[in-house]
Enzyme design. Structure first.
Site, mmCIF file in Angstrom:
data_model
loop_
_atom_site.group_PDB
_atom_site.id
_atom_site.type_symbol
_atom_site.label_atom_id
_atom_site.label_comp_id
_atom_site.label_asym_id
_atom_site.label_seq_id
_atom_site.Cartn_x
_atom_site.Cartn_y
_atom_site.Cartn_z
ATOM 1 N N ARG A 2 0.879 -1.185 0.000
ATOM 2 C CA ARG A 2 0.000 0.000 0.000
ATOM 3 C C ARG A 2 0.906 1.223 0.000
ATOM 4 O O ARG A 2 1.725 1.385 0.903
ATOM 5 C CB ARG A 2 -0.893 -0.002 1.238
ATOM 6 C CG ARG A 2 -1.486 1.367 1.517
ATOM 7 C CD ARG A 2 -2.576 1.333 2.561
ATOM 8 N NE ARG A 2 -3.756 0.658 2.058
ATOM 9 C CZ ARG A 2 -4.966 0.772 2.604
ATOM 10 N NH1 ARG A 2 -5.160 1.531 3.669
ATOM 11 N NH2 ARG A 2 -5.997 0.131 2.094
ATOM 12 N N HIS A 35 -7.575 0.747 -6.233
ATOM 13 C CA HIS A 35 -7.754 -0.087 -5.030
ATOM 14 C C HIS A 35 -8.391 -1.421 -5.448
ATOM 15 O O HIS A 35 -9.520 -1.719 -5.086
ATOM 16 C CB HIS A 35 -8.625 0.661 -4.013
ATOM 17 C CG HIS A 35 -8.528 0.138 -2.610
ATOM 18 N ND1 HIS A 35 -7.674 -0.890 -2.230
ATOM 19 C CD2 HIS A 35 -9.185 0.504 -1.469
ATOM 20 C CE1 HIS A 35 -7.824 -1.121 -0.947
ATOM 21 N NE2 HIS A 35 -8.732 -0.294 -0.458
ATOM 22 N N GLN A 76 -10.106 -3.996 -2.895
ATOM 23 C CA GLN A 76 -11.385 -3.525 -2.346
ATOM 24 C C GLN A 76 -12.549 -3.865 -3.282
ATOM 25 O O GLN A 76 -13.618 -4.302 -2.846
ATOM 26 C CB GLN A 76 -11.322 -2.008 -2.134
ATOM 27 C CG GLN A 76 -12.633 -1.394 -1.649
ATOM 28 C CD GLN A 76 -12.966 -1.771 -0.216
ATOM 29 O OE1 GLN A 76 -12.130 -1.649 0.666
ATOM 30 N NE2 GLN A 76 -14.190 -2.224 0.024
ATOM 31 N N ASP A 86 -17.143 7.194 -0.548
ATOM 32 C CA ASP A 86 -15.824 7.078 0.077
ATOM 33 C C ASP A 86 -15.530 8.406 0.777
ATOM 34 O O ASP A 86 -16.198 9.415 0.518
ATOM 35 C CB ASP A 86 -14.781 6.783 -1.023
ATOM 36 C CG ASP A 86 -13.368 6.575 -0.498
ATOM 37 O OD1 ASP A 86 -13.205 6.320 0.711
ATOM 38 O OD2 ASP A 86 -12.413 6.665 -1.300
ATOM 39 N N CYS A 124 -16.298 1.770 1.384
ATOM 40 C CA CYS A 124 -15.097 0.954 1.605
ATOM 41 C C CYS A 124 -14.565 1.091 3.025
ATOM 42 O O CYS A 124 -13.845 0.216 3.495
ATOM 43 C CB CYS A 124 -14.016 1.311 0.591
ATOM 44 S SG CYS A 124 -13.622 3.075 0.540
ATOM 45 N N ARG A 137 -13.071 -8.364 2.701
ATOM 46 C CA ARG A 137 -11.686 -7.992 2.398
ATOM 47 C C ARG A 137 -10.766 -9.191 2.634
ATOM 48 O O ARG A 137 -9.823 -9.414 1.899
ATOM 49 C CB ARG A 137 -11.236 -6.798 3.246
ATOM 50 C CG ARG A 137 -12.014 -5.500 3.042
ATOM 51 C CD ARG A 137 -11.986 -5.038 1.597
ATOM 52 N NE ARG A 137 -10.630 -5.007 1.065
ATOM 53 C CZ ARG A 137 -9.694 -4.082 1.363
ATOM 54 N NH1 ARG A 137 -9.991 -3.099 2.163
ATOM 55 N NH2 ARG A 137 -8.475 -4.159 0.865
#
Ligand code: CP
Ligand code: NVA
Length: 312
Positions: A100, A127, A130, A224, A265, A293
Protein backbone atom coordinates in the site's frame (compact mmCIF):
# COMPACT_ATOMS: atom_id res chain seq x y z
CA UNK A 1 -0.12 -12.86 -14.91
CA UNK A 2 2.32 -12.74 -11.96
CA UNK A 3 1.03 -9.63 -10.19
CA UNK A 4 -2.15 -7.72 -9.40
CA UNK A 5 -0.82 -4.19 -9.97
CA UNK A 6 -4.09 -2.53 -10.99
CA UNK A 7 -7.78 -3.34 -11.40
CA UNK A 8 -7.54 -3.18 -15.20
CA UNK A 9 -5.01 -6.07 -15.16
CA UNK A 10 -7.81 -8.51 -14.34
CA UNK A 11 -9.71 -10.38 -17.03
CA UNK A 12 -13.37 -11.26 -16.60
CA UNK A 13 -12.28 -14.88 -16.05
CA UNK A 14 -9.86 -13.82 -13.31
CA UNK A 15 -12.58 -11.86 -11.54
CA UNK A 16 -15.07 -14.75 -11.79
CA UNK A 17 -12.44 -17.15 -10.42
CA UNK A 18 -11.52 -14.81 -7.54
CA UNK A 19 -15.15 -14.12 -6.61
CA UNK A 20 -15.95 -17.83 -6.60
CA UNK A 21 -12.90 -18.69 -4.49
CA UNK A 22 -13.67 -15.84 -2.09
CA UNK A 23 -17.18 -17.23 -1.63
CA UNK A 24 -15.59 -20.61 -0.84
CA UNK A 25 -13.22 -19.01 1.69
CA UNK A 26 -16.23 -17.32 3.31
CA UNK A 27 -17.79 -20.77 3.83
CA UNK A 28 -14.56 -22.44 4.94
CA UNK A 29 -11.61 -20.14 5.69
CA UNK A 30 -9.29 -23.12 6.27
CA UNK A 31 -9.99 -25.15 3.13
CA UNK A 32 -6.56 -24.40 1.63
CA UNK A 33 -4.40 -24.21 4.74
CA UNK A 34 -1.37 -25.89 3.17
CA UNK A 35 -1.06 -23.35 0.30
CA UNK A 36 1.50 -21.14 2.02
CA UNK A 37 2.87 -23.69 4.53
CA UNK A 38 6.43 -22.74 5.54
CA UNK A 39 6.20 -19.57 3.41
CA UNK A 40 6.11 -15.90 4.30
CA UNK A 41 4.21 -13.00 2.72
CA UNK A 42 5.40 -9.41 3.16
CA UNK A 43 2.84 -6.65 3.73
CA UNK A 44 4.52 -3.28 3.17
CA UNK A 45 2.56 -0.11 3.86
CA UNK A 46 3.56 3.55 3.65
CA UNK A 47 -0.04 4.64 4.42
CA UNK A 48 -2.25 3.64 7.38
CA UNK A 49 -4.64 0.70 7.13
CA UNK A 50 -7.09 -1.15 9.33
CA UNK A 51 -8.99 -3.50 7.01
CA UNK A 52 -6.38 -4.22 4.35
CA UNK A 53 -3.69 -4.97 6.91
CA UNK A 54 -5.92 -7.19 9.08
CA UNK A 55 -7.34 -8.94 6.01
CA UNK A 56 -3.92 -9.61 4.54
CA UNK A 57 -2.34 -10.89 7.74
CA UNK A 58 -5.37 -13.07 8.47
CA UNK A 59 -5.55 -14.36 4.88
CA UNK A 60 -1.89 -15.39 4.95
CA UNK A 61 -2.40 -17.17 8.29
CA UNK A 62 -5.50 -18.98 6.96
CA UNK A 63 -3.43 -20.21 3.98
CA UNK A 64 -0.86 -21.65 6.39
CA UNK A 65 1.78 -18.95 5.91
CA UNK A 66 3.39 -16.29 8.09
CA UNK A 67 2.76 -12.60 7.38
CA UNK A 68 5.61 -10.12 7.83
CA UNK A 69 4.26 -6.59 8.29
CA UNK A 70 6.69 -3.81 7.32
CA UNK A 71 5.96 -0.12 7.92
CA UNK A 72 7.02 2.32 5.23
CA UNK A 73 9.70 3.94 7.37
CA UNK A 74 11.32 0.65 8.31
CA UNK A 75 12.98 -0.29 5.02
CA UNK A 76 16.18 1.10 3.53
CA UNK A 77 14.02 2.57 0.70
CA UNK A 78 13.66 5.58 3.02
CA UNK A 79 17.46 5.97 2.95
CA UNK A 80 17.74 5.76 -0.81
CA UNK A 81 17.88 2.04 -1.62
CA UNK A 82 16.10 1.60 -4.93
CA UNK A 83 12.73 -0.05 -5.36
CA UNK A 84 14.30 -2.46 -7.85
CA UNK A 85 16.95 -3.63 -5.37
CA UNK A 86 14.33 -3.95 -2.62
CA UNK A 87 12.14 -6.01 -4.96
CA UNK A 88 14.99 -8.43 -5.68
CA UNK A 89 15.77 -8.87 -1.97
CA UNK A 90 12.13 -9.44 -0.93
CA UNK A 91 11.78 -11.98 -3.78
CA UNK A 92 14.49 -14.05 -2.05
CA UNK A 93 12.55 -14.27 1.20
CA UNK A 94 8.84 -14.12 0.57
CA UNK A 95 6.20 -15.92 -1.50
CA UNK A 96 4.36 -12.65 -2.28
CA UNK A 97 4.24 -8.97 -1.36
CA UNK A 98 1.17 -6.82 -0.78
CA UNK A 99 1.98 -3.11 -0.94
CA UNK A 100 0.00 0.00 0.00
CA UNK A 101 1.60 3.27 -1.05
CA UNK A 102 1.17 6.58 -2.88
CA UNK A 103 2.52 6.29 -6.40
CA UNK A 104 1.18 3.65 -8.77
CA UNK A 105 4.54 3.77 -10.59
CA UNK A 106 6.30 2.45 -7.43
CA UNK A 107 4.00 -0.59 -7.41
CA UNK A 108 4.59 -1.14 -11.14
CA UNK A 109 8.36 -0.93 -10.58
CA UNK A 110 8.19 -3.50 -7.79
CA UNK A 111 6.26 -5.81 -10.10
CA UNK A 112 8.79 -5.40 -12.90
CA UNK A 113 11.76 -6.19 -10.65
CA UNK A 114 10.49 -9.03 -8.48
CA UNK A 115 10.01 -12.71 -9.17
CA UNK A 116 7.13 -13.07 -6.68
CA UNK A 117 3.51 -11.84 -7.01
CA UNK A 118 3.11 -8.15 -6.12
CA UNK A 119 -0.41 -7.15 -5.03
CA UNK A 120 -1.66 -3.58 -4.97
CA UNK A 121 -3.22 -2.91 -1.55
CA UNK A 122 -4.15 0.70 -2.56
CA UNK A 123 -2.37 3.51 -4.37
CA UNK A 124 -3.41 7.09 -5.11
CA UNK A 125 -4.84 5.75 -8.39
CA UNK A 126 -6.47 2.42 -7.63
CA UNK A 127 -7.75 -0.09 -5.03
CA UNK A 128 -8.25 -3.44 -6.78
CA UNK A 129 -8.55 -5.69 -3.70
CA UNK A 130 -11.39 -3.53 -2.35
CA UNK A 131 -13.42 -3.88 -5.53
CA UNK A 132 -13.31 -7.66 -5.34
CA UNK A 133 -14.76 -7.52 -1.81
CA UNK A 134 -17.40 -5.08 -3.05
CA UNK A 135 -18.51 -7.36 -5.87
CA UNK A 136 -18.68 -10.49 -3.69
CA UNK A 137 -21.00 -8.44 -1.49
CA UNK A 138 -23.06 -7.15 -4.43
CA UNK A 139 -23.52 -10.71 -5.72
CA UNK A 140 -24.57 -11.98 -2.29
CA UNK A 141 -27.42 -9.45 -2.44
CA UNK A 142 -28.41 -9.40 -6.13
CA UNK A 143 -26.95 -12.63 -7.57
CA UNK A 144 -24.59 -12.72 -10.55
CA UNK A 145 -27.10 -11.49 -13.17
CA UNK A 146 -27.10 -7.75 -12.65
CA UNK A 147 -28.54 -6.79 -16.02
CA UNK A 148 -30.97 -3.88 -15.76
CA UNK A 149 -29.32 -2.70 -12.54
CA UNK A 150 -27.29 0.49 -12.05
CA UNK A 151 -24.38 0.69 -9.58
CA UNK A 152 -23.53 4.22 -8.55
CA UNK A 153 -20.51 5.78 -6.84
CA UNK A 154 -21.08 9.31 -5.54
CA UNK A 155 -18.31 11.58 -4.19
CA UNK A 156 -14.62 12.25 -4.80
CA UNK A 157 -13.20 11.20 -8.18
CA UNK A 158 -10.39 9.32 -6.41
CA UNK A 159 -8.78 5.85 -6.42
CA UNK A 160 -12.13 4.28 -5.47
CA UNK A 161 -13.98 6.05 -8.28
CA UNK A 162 -11.36 4.79 -10.76
CA UNK A 163 -11.52 1.22 -9.50
CA UNK A 164 -15.36 1.34 -9.44
CA UNK A 165 -15.52 2.23 -13.14
CA UNK A 166 -12.91 -0.30 -14.22
CA UNK A 167 -14.28 -3.26 -12.23
CA UNK A 168 -17.83 -2.50 -13.38
CA UNK A 169 -16.53 -2.44 -16.95
CA UNK A 170 -14.75 -5.79 -16.55
CA UNK A 171 -17.96 -7.34 -15.22
CA UNK A 172 -20.14 -5.92 -17.99
CA UNK A 173 -22.21 -3.90 -15.50
CA UNK A 174 -23.88 -0.50 -15.70
CA UNK A 175 -21.76 1.73 -13.47
CA UNK A 176 -22.03 5.43 -12.79
CA UNK A 177 -19.60 7.77 -11.08
CA UNK A 178 -21.01 11.12 -9.90
CA UNK A 179 -18.37 13.64 -8.81
CA UNK A 180 -17.76 17.39 -8.92
CA UNK A 181 -16.38 18.74 -12.18
CA UNK A 182 -12.75 19.87 -12.46
CA UNK A 183 -10.16 19.11 -9.80
CA UNK A 184 -12.11 16.32 -8.08
CA UNK A 185 -13.45 14.54 -11.13
CA UNK A 186 -11.97 11.13 -11.96
CA UNK A 187 -8.81 11.09 -14.08
CA UNK A 188 -9.54 11.04 -17.81
CA UNK A 189 -7.05 8.14 -18.27
CA UNK A 190 -9.09 5.97 -15.90
CA UNK A 191 -12.35 6.87 -17.65
CA UNK A 192 -10.73 5.97 -20.99
CA UNK A 193 -9.49 2.60 -19.68
CA UNK A 194 -12.92 1.75 -18.27
CA UNK A 195 -14.68 2.76 -21.49
CA UNK A 196 -12.24 0.73 -23.58
CA UNK A 197 -12.90 -2.38 -21.48
CA UNK A 198 -16.65 -1.65 -21.63
CA UNK A 199 -16.51 -1.79 -25.44
CA UNK A 200 -15.42 -5.43 -25.16
CA UNK A 201 -17.75 -6.48 -22.32
CA UNK A 202 -20.94 -4.57 -23.11
CA UNK A 203 -20.70 -2.62 -19.87
CA UNK A 204 -22.03 0.92 -19.56
CA UNK A 205 -19.73 3.44 -17.83
CA UNK A 206 -21.20 6.87 -17.12
CA UNK A 207 -19.50 9.89 -15.58
CA UNK A 208 -22.01 12.34 -14.21
CA UNK A 209 -22.01 15.45 -12.04
CA UNK A 210 -25.61 15.47 -10.78
CA UNK A 211 -25.88 13.29 -7.64
CA UNK A 212 -29.70 13.12 -7.75
CA UNK A 213 -29.78 11.99 -11.37
CA UNK A 214 -27.11 9.40 -10.59
CA UNK A 215 -28.94 8.08 -7.51
CA UNK A 216 -32.32 7.75 -9.24
CA UNK A 217 -33.16 4.07 -9.68
CA UNK A 218 -29.74 2.87 -8.44
CA UNK A 219 -29.36 -0.63 -6.99
CA UNK A 220 -26.28 0.39 -5.01
CA UNK A 221 -25.03 3.76 -3.83
CA UNK A 222 -21.37 3.74 -2.89
CA UNK A 223 -19.30 6.51 -1.34
CA UNK A 224 -15.82 7.08 0.08
CA UNK A 225 -14.11 9.63 2.31
CA UNK A 226 -13.70 13.12 0.90
CA UNK A 227 -10.14 13.52 2.18
CA UNK A 228 -8.04 10.54 1.10
CA UNK A 229 -4.70 9.55 2.57
CA UNK A 230 -2.11 11.92 1.14
CA UNK A 231 -4.58 14.62 0.06
CA UNK A 232 -3.15 18.09 0.81
CA UNK A 233 -4.57 19.43 4.11
CA UNK A 234 -4.54 22.99 2.73
CA UNK A 235 -7.24 21.95 0.23
CA UNK A 236 -9.59 20.55 2.89
CA UNK A 237 -12.01 23.52 3.09
CA UNK A 238 -12.24 23.97 -0.66
CA UNK A 239 -12.62 20.25 -1.26
CA UNK A 240 -15.29 19.67 1.39
CA UNK A 241 -17.28 22.63 0.05
CA UNK A 242 -17.08 21.25 -3.51
CA UNK A 243 -18.17 17.80 -2.33
CA UNK A 244 -20.98 18.83 0.04
CA UNK A 245 -23.75 18.39 -2.62
CA UNK A 246 -22.54 14.78 -3.02
CA UNK A 247 -23.18 13.66 0.57
CA UNK A 248 -25.20 10.44 0.68
CA UNK A 249 -28.30 11.42 2.64
CA UNK A 250 -31.55 9.59 3.31
CA UNK A 251 -33.08 11.87 0.65
CA UNK A 252 -30.56 10.60 -1.93
CA UNK A 253 -31.21 6.99 -0.84
CA UNK A 254 -34.97 7.56 -1.29
CA UNK A 255 -34.36 8.19 -5.01
CA UNK A 256 -32.67 4.78 -5.41
CA UNK A 257 -34.43 1.48 -6.16
CA UNK A 258 -36.58 0.05 -3.37
CA UNK A 259 -34.09 -2.81 -2.83
CA UNK A 260 -31.00 -0.55 -3.04
CA UNK A 261 -28.00 -1.11 -0.80
CA UNK A 262 -25.58 1.46 0.63
CA UNK A 263 -21.86 0.68 0.31
CA UNK A 264 -18.66 2.27 1.68
CA UNK A 265 -15.10 0.95 1.60
CA UNK A 266 -14.46 2.53 5.05
CA UNK A 267 -13.10 4.31 7.02
CA UNK A 268 -16.18 6.57 7.08
CA UNK A 269 -16.81 10.07 8.34
CA UNK A 270 -20.44 10.24 9.45
CA UNK A 271 -21.83 13.72 8.80
CA UNK A 272 -19.42 14.31 5.89
CA UNK A 273 -19.75 11.96 2.91
CA UNK A 274 -22.63 10.01 4.48
CA UNK A 275 -25.37 10.61 7.03
CA UNK A 276 -25.21 8.35 10.10
CA UNK A 277 -28.79 7.17 9.51
CA UNK A 278 -27.77 5.87 6.07
CA UNK A 279 -24.50 4.13 6.94
CA UNK A 280 -25.96 2.68 10.15
CA UNK A 281 -29.37 1.98 8.61
CA UNK A 282 -30.96 -1.20 7.22
CA UNK A 283 -29.77 -0.71 3.62
CA UNK A 284 -26.10 -0.56 4.61
CA UNK A 285 -23.89 -3.57 3.78
CA UNK A 286 -20.62 -2.06 5.03
CA UNK A 287 -19.74 -4.79 7.54
CA UNK A 288 -20.19 -7.52 4.95
CA UNK A 289 -17.91 -5.58 2.58
CA UNK A 290 -15.30 -5.27 5.32
CA UNK A 291 -15.58 -9.00 6.10
CA UNK A 292 -14.99 -9.87 2.44
CA UNK A 293 -11.69 -7.99 2.40
CA UNK A 294 -10.19 -11.14 3.97
CA UNK A 295 -11.97 -13.67 1.76
CA UNK A 296 -10.95 -11.84 -1.42
CA UNK A 297 -7.33 -11.16 -0.44
CA UNK A 298 -7.12 -14.83 0.54
CA UNK A 299 -8.44 -15.73 -2.93
CA UNK A 300 -5.92 -13.42 -4.65
CA UNK A 301 -2.99 -14.86 -2.68
CA UNK A 302 -4.20 -18.40 -3.34
CA UNK A 303 -4.50 -18.02 -7.12
CA UNK A 304 -1.51 -15.69 -7.59
CA UNK A 305 0.75 -18.09 -5.67
CA UNK A 306 -0.46 -20.97 -7.85
CA UNK A 307 0.04 -18.90 -11.03
CA UNK A 308 -3.63 -19.15 -11.97
CA UNK A 309 -4.43 -15.54 -12.90
CA UNK A 310 -4.35 -14.91 -16.66
CA UNK A 311 -4.58 -11.13 -16.88
CA UNK A 312 -6.15 -9.21 -19.75
N1 CP B 1 -11.09 -0.01 2.84
C1 CP B 1 -9.78 -0.04 3.19
O1 CP B 1 -8.87 -0.21 2.37
O2 CP B 1 -9.59 0.13 4.52
P1 CP B 1 -8.19 0.35 5.26
O3 CP B 1 -7.66 1.69 4.79
O4 CP B 1 -8.51 0.32 6.71
O5 CP B 1 -7.25 -0.76 4.86
N1 NVA C 1 -9.86 7.00 -1.00
C1 NVA C 1 -9.44 6.49 0.29
C2 NVA C 1 -9.71 5.03 0.39
C3 NVA C 1 -9.41 4.42 1.71
C4 NVA C 1 -9.68 2.94 1.75
C5 NVA C 1 -7.96 6.79 0.50
O1 NVA C 1 -7.18 6.60 -0.45
O2 NVA C 1 -7.59 7.24 1.58
Amino acid sequence: MKDLLKTADLSREDVELLLATAARFAEDPFSAKETLANRTVAIYMTKPSTRTRLSSETAVAHLGGTPIFIRGDELQIGRGETIADTARVISGFCAALLIRTYKQSDVDELGANSSIPIINGLTDEDHPTQLLADWVTIREVFGSDVSGRKFVYIGDGNNMAHAWMVMGAILGAHVVVATPTGKWAPKSESIAIARKIAEQTGARVEVEHDPEAAATGASAIYTDVWMSMGDPEEERREKLAALSPYAVTSHLMSLAARDAIFMHCLPAHRGEEVQAEVIDGPQSVIWRQAYHRRTTIQAILYHAFRGELQGR
